[in-house]
Design an enzyme around this catalytic site. Sequence first.
Site, PDB file in Angstrom:
ATOM      1  N   CYS A  95     -14.173   5.125 -27.731  1.00  0.00           N
ATOM      2  CA  CYS A  95     -15.129   6.399 -27.886  1.00  0.00           C
ATOM      3  C   CYS A  95     -15.601   6.299 -26.820  1.00  0.00           C
ATOM      4  CB  CYS A  95     -15.978   5.168 -28.665  1.00  0.00           C
ATOM      5  SG  CYS A  95     -15.433   4.950 -30.491  1.00  0.00           S
ATOM      6  N   TYR A 107      -0.281  -0.867 -12.378  1.00  0.00           N
ATOM      7  CA  TYR A 107      -1.656  -0.905 -12.284  1.00  0.00           C
ATOM      8  C   TYR A 107      -1.981  -0.066 -14.130  1.00  0.00           C
ATOM      9  CZ  TYR A 107      -1.527  -2.127  -7.590  1.00  0.00           C
ATOM     10  OH  TYR A 107      -1.504  -2.491  -6.295  1.00  0.00           O
ATOM     11  N   GLY A 117       0.747  -1.129  -0.289  1.00  0.00           N
ATOM     12  CA  GLY A 117      -0.124   0.135   0.272  1.00  0.00           C
ATOM     13  C   GLY A 117       0.661   1.766   0.489  1.00  0.00           C
ATOM     14  N   TYR A 163     -10.537   6.058 -11.566  1.00  0.00           N
ATOM     15  CA  TYR A 163      -9.916   7.090 -11.144  1.00  0.00           C
ATOM     16  C   TYR A 163     -10.449   8.047 -10.739  1.00  0.00           C
ATOM     17  CZ  TYR A 163      -8.254   2.241  -9.649  1.00  0.00           C
ATOM     18  OH  TYR A 163      -7.894   0.926  -9.337  1.00  0.00           O
ATOM     19  N   GLU A 213       3.489  -6.417   1.656  1.00  0.00           N
ATOM     20  CA  GLU A 213       3.003  -7.643  -0.153  1.00  0.00           C
ATOM     21  C   GLU A 213       3.312  -5.964  -0.466  1.00  0.00           C
ATOM     22  OE1 GLU A 213      -1.033  -8.543   0.575  1.00  0.00           O
ATOM     23  OE2 GLU A 213      -0.022 -10.441   1.915  1.00  0.00           O
ATOM     24  N   PRO A 214       4.439  -5.102  -0.624  1.00  0.00           N
ATOM     25  CA  PRO A 214       3.792  -4.023  -1.900  1.00  0.00           C
ATOM     26  C   PRO A 214       4.056  -4.033  -3.060  1.00  0.00           C
ATOM     27  CG  PRO A 214       6.372  -4.076  -1.004  1.00  0.00           C
ATOM     28  CD  PRO A 214       5.688  -5.787  -0.181  1.00  0.00           C
ATOM     29  N   GLY A 215       3.328  -3.667  -3.848  1.00  0.00           N
ATOM     30  CA  GLY A 215       3.250  -3.699  -5.287  1.00  0.00           C
ATOM     31  C   GLY A 215       3.653  -2.008  -6.133  1.00  0.00           C
ATOM     32  N   ARG A 216       3.184  -1.502  -6.007  1.00  0.00           N
ATOM     33  CA  ARG A 216       2.752  -0.476  -6.515  1.00  0.00           C
ATOM     34  C   ARG A 216       4.856   1.123  -6.122  1.00  0.00           C
ATOM     35  NH1 ARG A 216      -1.584   3.272  -7.304  1.00  0.00           N
ATOM     36  NH2 ARG A 216      -2.907   2.657  -5.753  1.00  0.00           N
ATOM     37  N   ARG A 219      -6.641   4.013 -15.303  1.00  0.00           N
ATOM     38  CA  ARG A 219      -5.983   4.677 -14.020  1.00  0.00           C
ATOM     39  C   ARG A 219      -6.816   5.922 -14.031  1.00  0.00           C
ATOM     40  NH1 ARG A 219      -2.427   6.410 -10.649  1.00  0.00           N
ATOM     41  NH2 ARG A 219      -3.504   5.746  -8.685  1.00  0.00           N
TER      42      ARG A 219
END
Length: 423
Positions: free
Chosen positions: A350, A378, A244, A324, A281-284, A320
């Site tokens: 479109c 992502y 996170g 978001y 559990e790092p992702g970004r 993204r």
Amino acid sequence: MTLPGAPWLARAGNELWLDGCQLDALASKFGTPLYVYSRRAMVESAMAYQRALTGRAHLVCYAMKANSTLAVLQTFAAMGCGFDIVSGGELERVLAAGGDAAKVVFSGVGKKRSEMRQALEAGVACFNVESEGELEVLSEVALAAGKTAAVSLRVNPDVDAGTHPYISTGLKGNKFGIAHDRAVATYRRAVALPALQVVGIDCHIGSQITQIEPYLDALDRLLDLVEEVEAAGIPIHHVDVGGGLGITYTDEAPPDAEVLVSMLLARFDARGHGHRKILLEPGRSLVGNAGVLVTEVLYLKPGEAKNFCIVDAAMNDLMRPALYEAFMRIEPCQARDLMPLTWDIVGPVCESGDWIGRERRLAIAPGDRLAVLSAGAYGMSMASNYNSRARAAEVMVDDGHATLIREREAVASLFSGEILLGT
Ligand code: LLP
């Protein structure tokens, strides 16, 4: 000049470079849209976590949903990282990239029986179980397979990570995890069920978190539970604090991974839990600022209400902004001596929601290439084939060398599994 949050990206002269490679030249060679990642940026980001954890029993499990391309997984596997997976498909990718199943944690609220069997067969390190129902099913599946499933309960600590509502996960109203006040009872159930072995506890409170406090609050809640569960005679071996940690898209100033981890370790120590194995559990934060999406300007369409810059990347390539309303920086790959104007950068799909950036001051002309920054996380992993658009190619750069790591998708493969009705 280097760009904020992207240490390997630099403008030298008119050109934008990523770790010794000119982005405009890569676009000419490999075509656009093109994802380009810096291997060194990924390695550096993972090393920051590992350095901070030196001397502790630990495992950094890369949350591969952020970017699941094989060469990216291979990079982290070679560094000794494990993986946080959320599907049988992700497990197959880990194995295809040479990753070690014994370093895999399996998260997610909706694991199917077939996926549980597959993970047990592969020998994953543990299942992060998110509900009582899942616990029962996992016990049945493991028993039938003649295996023991290692179990960690994902607890919902009910802390506000202060992020976008779509990516906050640790609040009572979220679908994730087992409610804090049900946790002890669920641990008791876990030890009573056959073919399960309790090994840990975990949480994940959200994504793009820029403060340390929510992590410390969540850790306190987890450690309270560890104490209660162990008092009930159930040993907990590892504590998984989730992922996170945010990155800099514009002016956010998230803590460095090393600072975050050292604060967490201090809290473990202060509460007498310094001996525990720690999982993250790092992702970004491992891949986000390592990558850019390069796209070509197709048309400029100045108008009364807005000026549109139509590029060849769209919401299917990078979801993204549309999903978001995320802000991602956009830089020309070659600076031009032109009058800058304010443009909305939009794709060919479109939908009016198909935009990459709004109201950006840019000096551009058709044929120019733009780099969308912080697109390593992502981006490609959320790409779709909407409008029958083939997915982009991907290139990994490393100290001036560029390697194609994913070919541009062939349109024929989009419908190769489809079947025409018989006549
Ligand atoms: N662990 C679990 C259980 C997760 O659900 C996630 C992300 C992570 C770890 C990694 O979180 P990270 O370190 O990447 O923040 N698509 C959204 C982000 C969704 C995150 C979902 N879960 C975006 O583009 O902002």
